[in-house]
Each structure stands twice: as C-alpha cells, then as structure tokens.
Design a protein around this motif. Sequence first.
Motif, mmCIF file in Angstrom:
data_model
loop_
_atom_site.group_PDB
_atom_site.id
_atom_site.type_symbol
_atom_site.label_atom_id
_atom_site.label_comp_id
_atom_site.label_asym_id
_atom_site.label_seq_id
_atom_site.Cartn_x
_atom_site.Cartn_y
_atom_site.Cartn_z
ATOM 1 N N LYS A 157 38.092 50.184 53.667
ATOM 2 C CA LYS A 157 38.273 50.806 55.423
ATOM 3 C C LYS A 157 39.616 49.276 54.958
ATOM 4 O O LYS A 157 40.151 50.067 56.678
ATOM 5 C CB LYS A 157 37.242 50.087 56.184
ATOM 6 N N LEU A 158 40.155 48.995 54.958
ATOM 7 C CA LEU A 158 41.715 48.354 54.939
ATOM 8 C C LEU A 158 42.955 48.958 55.088
ATOM 9 O O LEU A 158 42.627 50.297 54.487
ATOM 10 C CB LEU A 158 41.372 46.986 53.310
ATOM 11 N N SER A 159 43.612 49.018 55.540
ATOM 12 C CA SER A 159 45.124 49.629 55.514
ATOM 13 C C SER A 159 45.599 49.214 54.602
ATOM 14 O O SER A 159 45.327 48.312 54.039
ATOM 15 C CB SER A 159 45.202 49.221 56.455
ATOM 16 N N LYS A 160 46.694 50.325 53.739
ATOM 17 C CA LYS A 160 47.625 50.223 52.620
ATOM 18 C C LYS A 160 47.886 48.851 52.740
ATOM 19 O O LYS A 160 47.844 48.383 52.009
ATOM 20 C CB LYS A 160 48.678 51.030 52.830
ATOM 21 N N LYS A 161 48.850 48.245 53.710
ATOM 22 C CA LYS A 161 49.158 46.877 53.766
ATOM 23 C C LYS A 161 48.308 45.480 53.835
ATOM 24 O O LYS A 161 48.287 44.829 52.629
ATOM 25 C CB LYS A 161 50.291 46.882 55.140
ATOM 26 N N LYS A 163 45.337 46.131 51.855
ATOM 27 C CA LYS A 163 44.777 46.536 50.249
ATOM 28 C C LYS A 163 45.820 45.808 49.218
ATOM 29 O O LYS A 163 45.764 45.198 48.529
ATOM 30 C CB LYS A 163 45.141 48.130 49.965
ATOM 31 N N ALA A 164 47.391 45.950 49.467
ATOM 32 C CA ALA A 164 48.051 45.553 48.185
ATOM 33 C C ALA A 164 48.549 43.640 48.810
ATOM 34 O O ALA A 164 48.649 43.210 47.704
ATOM 35 C CB ALA A 164 49.576 45.907 48.950
ATOM 36 N N THR A 165 48.386 43.083 50.057
ATOM 37 C CA THR A 165 47.665 41.621 49.658
ATOM 38 C C THR A 165 46.774 41.168 49.116
ATOM 39 O O THR A 165 46.985 39.989 48.555
ATOM 40 C CB THR A 165 48.160 41.456 51.057
ATOM 41 N N LEU A 166 45.466 42.886 49.634
ATOM 42 C CA LEU A 166 44.396 41.761 48.838
ATOM 43 C C LEU A 166 44.636 41.604 46.988
ATOM 44 O O LEU A 166 44.333 41.200 46.757
ATOM 45 C CB LEU A 166 43.078 42.485 49.082
ATOM 46 N N LYS A 167 45.211 42.834 46.667
ATOM 47 C CA LYS A 167 45.869 43.509 44.742
ATOM 48 C C LYS A 167 46.648 42.135 44.681
ATOM 49 O O LYS A 167 45.511 41.352 44.001
ATOM 50 C CB LYS A 167 46.594 44.131 45.202
ATOM 51 N N LYS A 168 47.494 41.226 45.415
ATOM 52 C CA LYS A 168 48.725 40.143 44.887
ATOM 53 C C LYS A 168 46.837 38.825 45.277
ATOM 54 O O LYS A 168 47.280 38.150 43.891
ATOM 55 C CB LYS A 168 49.087 39.970 46.092
ATOM 56 N N ILE A 169 46.365 38.634 46.080
ATOM 57 C CA ILE A 169 45.372 37.638 45.485
ATOM 58 C C ILE A 169 44.750 37.503 44.536
ATOM 59 O O ILE A 169 44.276 36.735 44.357
ATOM 60 C CB ILE A 169 44.771 37.585 47.252
ATOM 61 N N ILE A 170 44.176 38.957 44.668
ATOM 62 C CA ILE A 170 43.339 39.105 43.467
ATOM 63 C C ILE A 170 44.247 38.492 42.190
ATOM 64 O O ILE A 170 43.043 38.296 41.276
ATOM 65 C CB ILE A 170 42.636 40.703 43.090
ATOM 66 N N LYS A 171 44.604 38.985 42.037
ATOM 67 C CA LYS A 171 45.326 38.812 40.968
ATOM 68 C C LYS A 171 45.980 37.082 40.221
ATOM 69 O O LYS A 171 45.922 36.002 39.483
ATOM 70 C CB LYS A 171 46.901 39.393 40.942
ATOM 71 N N ILE A 172 45.824 35.952 41.408
ATOM 72 C CA ILE A 172 46.563 35.123 41.573
ATOM 73 C C ILE A 172 44.845 34.233 41.217
ATOM 74 O O ILE A 172 45.058 33.214 40.170
ATOM 75 C CB ILE A 172 46.966 34.388 43.148
ATOM 76 N N ARG A 173 43.859 34.532 42.276
ATOM 77 C CA ARG A 173 42.265 34.407 41.712
ATOM 78 C C ARG A 173 42.302 34.648 40.333
ATOM 79 O O ARG A 173 41.515 33.943 39.535
ATOM 80 C CB ARG A 173 42.016 34.281 43.415
#
Length: 195
Positions: A157-161, A163-173
């Motif tokens: 349900k997230l916006s594209k922006k 989702k992109a931010t979440l992807k970066k956070i997941i990579k850092i985590r």
Amino acid sequence: MLLKIVIAFGLGVAWAEEQIPCGLPPFTGKLPEKQGIEMKATWANYTKGSCDDLQEHTFAILDTLTPEERTVVFGAPPQSDSFEHEGVPMFIRMMNPENKKAFDAIWLNSGIEDDVKHKKVSEFAKQNFKGDQLSNFNSWFDEVRRHKAAVDERIAKLSKKAKATLKKIIKIRAQEQDILAKMSKEVARELHGLI
C-alpha cells in the motif's frame, strides 16, 4: 544448624550444605540502623549452645531488607548472562551448537531472499528437530509467517517514494544484522542496553 542452600547456575542447580556459625553475624555493622539494632538485640543474650531460633530470627531480619540494602550488606549479585536469552525462542535455546550454527547460517544470512530462507529453515527444522523443539519451532515459524504477511500487505500500500526509502533502510539493516551476527559475546555484553 545445617542449612541447605540452592544455588542456580544457568540450566543446572547445585546443592550445598553449609554450617552457619552461631553468634552476631559479621555483616551486622553494614545493616541499616533499624535492622542493626534488632540484630544486636537478637544475639545480645546468646550463650554457647543451640542457636536455631536465633538464626531463624536473623533470617527474618534479613528478609526485611530492600534489594538496595542487600547490595550494600552483601555486595552486588553475580552477573548473569540471562539477557542472552531475552526474546530467544525455546527451540533455539534447545539447539546443540552445531545445529545453532547451521540454523544461524540460514536465518541470519541477509543475502537470501525471504521466501528461499523460509523454505530452507523449514526444511532444516524438519530434518533436525523432534518433539517439543519441532513443535516450538512450528509455533514460532507460524508467527513469523503471519507477521511477514501483515508487513507485506502494508508495503503493498506504500507510495513509490516510500517503497524506495524502505528498500534503502532494509539494505542498511541487513548490514547491521551482518555486523551483529559476527559480534563476539564479550562485545555483545559491553553493548547490551546500548543497541
């Protein structure tokens, strides 16, 4: 009087018998004023012989101490590694070291996609766990899958922006998890409560 003392050591329990000497305890001077006066009064008229009643009263006095007062009188309690078990599922605590290492190699590997990881860890459990350990794993794994489904639903349900931010956070985590997985027990003890 012989006193049985139970001393807990992690998963084992040791029994020891200790002869407690009669007389005013040597730590009386460290007691708070009220308990110190009561302790001295308890032992004031003691004469050599049986002291079971006096020792019982001594323990009753000690039972009135707060945890902070006990620390002043007897010193800090021994450090425990119990924090290492906080939040750790029972099936993991029941693992032998070889299985724990193999399980961690799958579960903590941030390079494996979740679906593949879930399949591998499920196969590992079927091959290596039995009885209560397998049952505990299945309960834990069902909860993991329910949680993942709920998270996936929110992500969809997230916006594209977002989702992109979440992807970066997941990579850092994932990088953080890799660091934590490689951390020694000594370093983990030092960092406990900070991370």
